[in-house]
Design an enzyme around this catalytic site. Structure first.
Site, PDB file in Angstrom:
ATOM      1  N   TRP A  72      38.210 -59.008 -14.058  1.00 45.31           N
ATOM      2  CA  TRP A  72      38.025 -60.353 -13.505  1.00 45.31           C
ATOM      3  C   TRP A  72      36.633 -60.925 -13.733  1.00 45.31           C
ATOM      4  O   TRP A  72      36.441 -62.136 -13.690  1.00 45.31           O
ATOM      5  CB  TRP A  72      38.302 -60.340 -11.989  1.00 45.31           C
ATOM      6  CG  TRP A  72      37.558 -59.281 -11.223  1.00 45.31           C
ATOM      7  CD1 TRP A  72      38.052 -58.071 -10.836  1.00 45.31           C
ATOM      8  CD2 TRP A  72      36.202 -59.329 -10.768  1.00 45.31           C
ATOM      9  NE1 TRP A  72      37.085 -57.351 -10.163  1.00 45.31           N
ATOM     10  CE2 TRP A  72      35.935 -58.103 -10.110  1.00 45.31           C
ATOM     11  CE3 TRP A  72      35.178 -60.281 -10.837  1.00 45.31           C
ATOM     12  CZ2 TRP A  72      34.696 -57.803  -9.534  1.00 45.31           C
ATOM     13  CZ3 TRP A  72      33.940 -59.985 -10.277  1.00 45.31           C
ATOM     14  CH2 TRP A  72      33.709 -58.752  -9.627  1.00 45.31           C
ATOM     15  N   ASN A  73      35.628 -60.092 -13.993  1.00 46.69           N
ATOM     16  CA  ASN A  73      34.254 -60.603 -13.907  1.00 46.69           C
ATOM     17  C   ASN A  73      33.834 -61.457 -15.102  1.00 46.69           C
ATOM     18  O   ASN A  73      32.980 -62.336 -14.964  1.00 46.69           O
ATOM     19  CB  ASN A  73      33.262 -59.460 -13.684  1.00 46.69           C
ATOM     20  CG  ASN A  73      33.251 -58.457 -14.822  1.00 46.69           C
ATOM     21  OD1 ASN A  73      34.289 -58.139 -15.401  1.00 46.69           O
ATOM     22  ND2 ASN A  73      32.081 -57.931 -15.147  1.00 46.69           N
ATOM     23  N   LYS A 128      46.806 -58.264 -20.737  1.00 45.82           N
ATOM     24  CA  LYS A 128      47.108 -58.257 -19.323  1.00 45.82           C
ATOM     25  C   LYS A 128      45.799 -58.570 -18.588  1.00 45.82           C
ATOM     26  O   LYS A 128      44.961 -57.688 -18.381  1.00 45.82           O
ATOM     27  CB  LYS A 128      47.666 -56.891 -18.896  1.00 45.82           C
ATOM     28  CG  LYS A 128      48.194 -56.862 -17.449  1.00 45.82           C
ATOM     29  CD  LYS A 128      47.059 -56.594 -16.498  1.00 45.82           C
ATOM     30  CE  LYS A 128      47.521 -56.501 -15.072  1.00 45.82           C
ATOM     31  NZ  LYS A 128      46.597 -57.081 -14.111  1.00 45.82           N
ATOM     32  N   ASP A 131      43.253 -59.586 -15.403  1.00 43.38           N
ATOM     33  CA  ASP A 131      43.228 -59.191 -13.993  1.00 43.38           C
ATOM     34  C   ASP A 131      44.004 -60.211 -13.158  1.00 43.38           C
ATOM     35  O   ASP A 131      44.011 -61.419 -13.456  1.00 43.38           O
ATOM     36  CB  ASP A 131      41.780 -59.108 -13.509  1.00 43.38           C
ATOM     37  CG  ASP A 131      41.677 -58.463 -12.142  1.00 43.38           C
ATOM     38  OD1 ASP A 131      41.480 -57.249 -12.073  1.00 43.38           O
ATOM     39  OD2 ASP A 131      41.792 -59.186 -11.133  1.00 43.38           O
ATOM     40  N   SER A 132      44.632 -59.718 -12.099  1.00 44.58           N
ATOM     41  CA  SER A 132      45.458 -60.586 -11.255  1.00 44.58           C
ATOM     42  C   SER A 132      44.650 -61.691 -10.583  1.00 44.58           C
ATOM     43  O   SER A 132      45.206 -62.733 -10.205  1.00 44.58           O
ATOM     44  CB  SER A 132      46.164 -59.745 -10.176  1.00 44.58           C
ATOM     45  OG  SER A 132      47.012 -58.794 -10.764  1.00 44.58           O
ATOM     46  N   GLY A 142      37.200 -51.867 -17.236  1.00 45.30           N
ATOM     47  CA  GLY A 142      37.332 -51.787 -15.789  1.00 45.30           C
ATOM     48  C   GLY A 142      36.632 -50.561 -15.242  1.00 45.30           C
ATOM     49  O   GLY A 142      35.644 -50.085 -15.804  1.00 45.30           O
ATOM     50  N   SER A 143      37.151 -50.034 -14.151  1.00 43.83           N
ATOM     51  CA  SER A 143      36.501 -48.914 -13.464  1.00 43.83           C
ATOM     52  C   SER A 143      36.715 -47.606 -14.217  1.00 43.83           C
ATOM     53  O   SER A 143      37.699 -47.426 -14.942  1.00 43.83           O
ATOM     54  CB  SER A 143      37.049 -48.776 -12.051  1.00 43.83           C
ATOM     55  OG  SER A 143      38.381 -48.283 -12.069  1.00 43.83           O
ATOM     56  N   GLU A 192      35.869 -49.523 -21.854  1.00 44.20           N
ATOM     57  CA  GLU A 192      34.534 -49.988 -21.479  1.00 44.20           C
ATOM     58  C   GLU A 192      34.519 -49.956 -19.958  1.00 44.20           C
ATOM     59  O   GLU A 192      35.171 -50.766 -19.303  1.00 44.20           O
ATOM     60  CB  GLU A 192      34.292 -51.396 -22.030  1.00 44.20           C
ATOM     61  CG  GLU A 192      32.831 -51.757 -22.142  1.00 44.20           C
ATOM     62  CD  GLU A 192      32.263 -52.259 -20.828  1.00 44.20           C
ATOM     63  OE1 GLU A 192      31.583 -51.453 -20.159  1.00 44.20           O
ATOM     64  OE2 GLU A 192      32.502 -53.410 -20.481  1.00 44.20           O
ATOM     65  N   CYS A 213      28.860 -55.142 -15.772  1.00 46.65           N
ATOM     66  CA  CYS A 213      28.791 -53.709 -16.071  1.00 46.65           C
ATOM     67  C   CYS A 213      27.430 -53.288 -16.588  1.00 46.65           C
ATOM     68  O   CYS A 213      27.023 -52.141 -16.390  1.00 46.65           O
ATOM     69  CB  CYS A 213      29.886 -53.324 -17.069  1.00 46.65           C
ATOM     70  SG  CYS A 213      29.753 -54.161 -18.662  1.00 46.65           S
ATOM     71  N   GLU A 260      28.224 -46.906  -8.243  1.00 51.08           N
ATOM     72  CA  GLU A 260      28.119 -48.266  -8.781  1.00 51.08           C
ATOM     73  C   GLU A 260      28.334 -49.272  -7.648  1.00 51.08           C
ATOM     74  O   GLU A 260      29.309 -49.192  -6.907  1.00 51.08           O
ATOM     75  CB  GLU A 260      29.159 -48.480  -9.872  1.00 51.08           C
ATOM     76  CG  GLU A 260      29.049 -49.832 -10.553  1.00 51.08           C
ATOM     77  CD  GLU A 260      30.053 -50.015 -11.676  1.00 51.08           C
ATOM     78  OE1 GLU A 260      29.742 -50.746 -12.623  1.00 51.08           O
ATOM     79  OE2 GLU A 260      31.150 -49.417 -11.603  1.00 51.08           O
TER      80      GLU A 260
END
Length: 329
Positions: free
Chosen positions: A11-12, A35, A37-38, A86-87, A108, A142, A236
């Protein structure tokens, strides 16, 4: 070309991290299924519309919205290559799912990026650039700096300048170029930041500025005298809260910078470039900036991390090669 590349994006940065990687995959000759992020699906949908208006064959890039455990799983089970941002926790699961099919993937992932401030710097300039490195996109980045290791000889002067520059940042949630820092993306982000601040202060750290807000518009926050026993030292934050650790000597600073599960980006501030090269070369990271903020990536350079920060490189020729199979005929 791999075939069909599945991209699962966060999302960021809903434009560059969804469509930027997709364009590299297209350049390598692949089809793409994204796909997003929601929380941020509309940017990717609009971007595909614009690409088709510009001449991209209709259907060559598809966007499928929905929950990750449904749509993301389906993409992993059907794609010829998986690209995830993502995470680190989710990245490890996707790596296992891809490996079960012997499908190649790149990831990533997270970062707990370190900045080393030596005793050979322009203090005012370093403090000004540190605010950019730490608080761009409200720290929801990130490659944002989250840990600063400053040598004892200059720690007091650097912290005075850094705290002044940080406290002066203009906050705002309106659209426009007035605010220098906006809100956090969600209540979850805010809760995690508060937990890190509370834990650090309870264990003896000093809250220099920020740290308190009744909304997601959290001010830039500095926590000094952080130790390895505090959550903020290792975990993080992905928020505008930064840990400052005072160290004795460059060797100690490098050792502390490497004392982490992540290895995405780093920065070194030192006037002597020969010394800078030597220090930067010892830090375990995929990217290291010298006398500049880590949030400035360059499209022609390979972007990516080591250790828990991911697998693969994006950007430049390396970023296109990621989406191909090497053949010998």
């Amino acid at each position: 070309p791999k075939g069909v590349v599945g991209i699962i994006s966060p999302w960021n940065y809903p434009l560059s991290l969804a469509v930027g990687d997709a364009i590299a995959a297209l350049m390598a000759g692949n089809g793409v299924v994204i796909k997003p992020d929601s929380q941020t699906p509309y940017t990717a949908l609009r971007a595909v519309e614009l690409l088709e208006q510009a001449g991209l064959p209709k259907g060559l890039m598809r966007v499928v919205t929905g929950q990750g455990r449904v749509v993301g799983t389906a993409i992993i089970e059907g794609a010829d290559y998986v690209m995830f941002t993502g995470s680190s926790e989710t990245g490890a699961k996707i790596a296992q799912q891809s490996a079960a099919r012997l499908v190649d993937f790149s990831a990533e992932l997270g970062g707990k990026n370190a900045m080393v401030i030596t005793d050979d710097i322009d203090i005012e300039r370093a403090a000004r650039l540190a605010t950019i490195a730490c608080f761009a996109n409200s720290g929801q980045l990130c490659i944002s700096i989250e840990r600063i290791y400053v040598l004892q000889e200059v720690a007091a002067r650097f912290m005075d300048a850094f705290a002044e520059a940080t406290a002066a940042l203009r906050l705002g949630a309106e659209v426009g170029y007035g605010p220098e820092m906006g809100p956090l993306a969600s209540q979850d982000q805010l809760d995690k930041m508060r937990e890190h601040v509370t834990d650090a202060v309870a264990k003896g750290a000093k809250l220099v500025c920020g740290g308190k807000s009744d909304s997601t518009l959290m001010p830039a926050t500095l926590i000094d005298h952080v130790t390895a026993q505090m959550r903020i030292y290792h975990e993080e934050s992905f928020a505008p809260v930064k840990a400052i650790v005072r160290v004795r000597g460059t060797d100690a600073a490098v050792a502390c910078a490497n004392d982490n599960a992540f290895g995405l980006a780093a920065a070194v501030f030192v006037r002597d470039l020969a010394r800078a090269w030597q220090v930067a070369g010892r830090i375990q990271s995929g990217i290291c900036h010298v006398n500049g903020p880590t949030v400035h990536d360059e499209a022609q350079m390979p972007f990516g991390g080591v250790k828990g920060s991911g697998i693969g490189r994006f950007g430049g020729t390396a970023g296109i090669a990621e989406f191909t199979d090497l053949r010998w005929i």
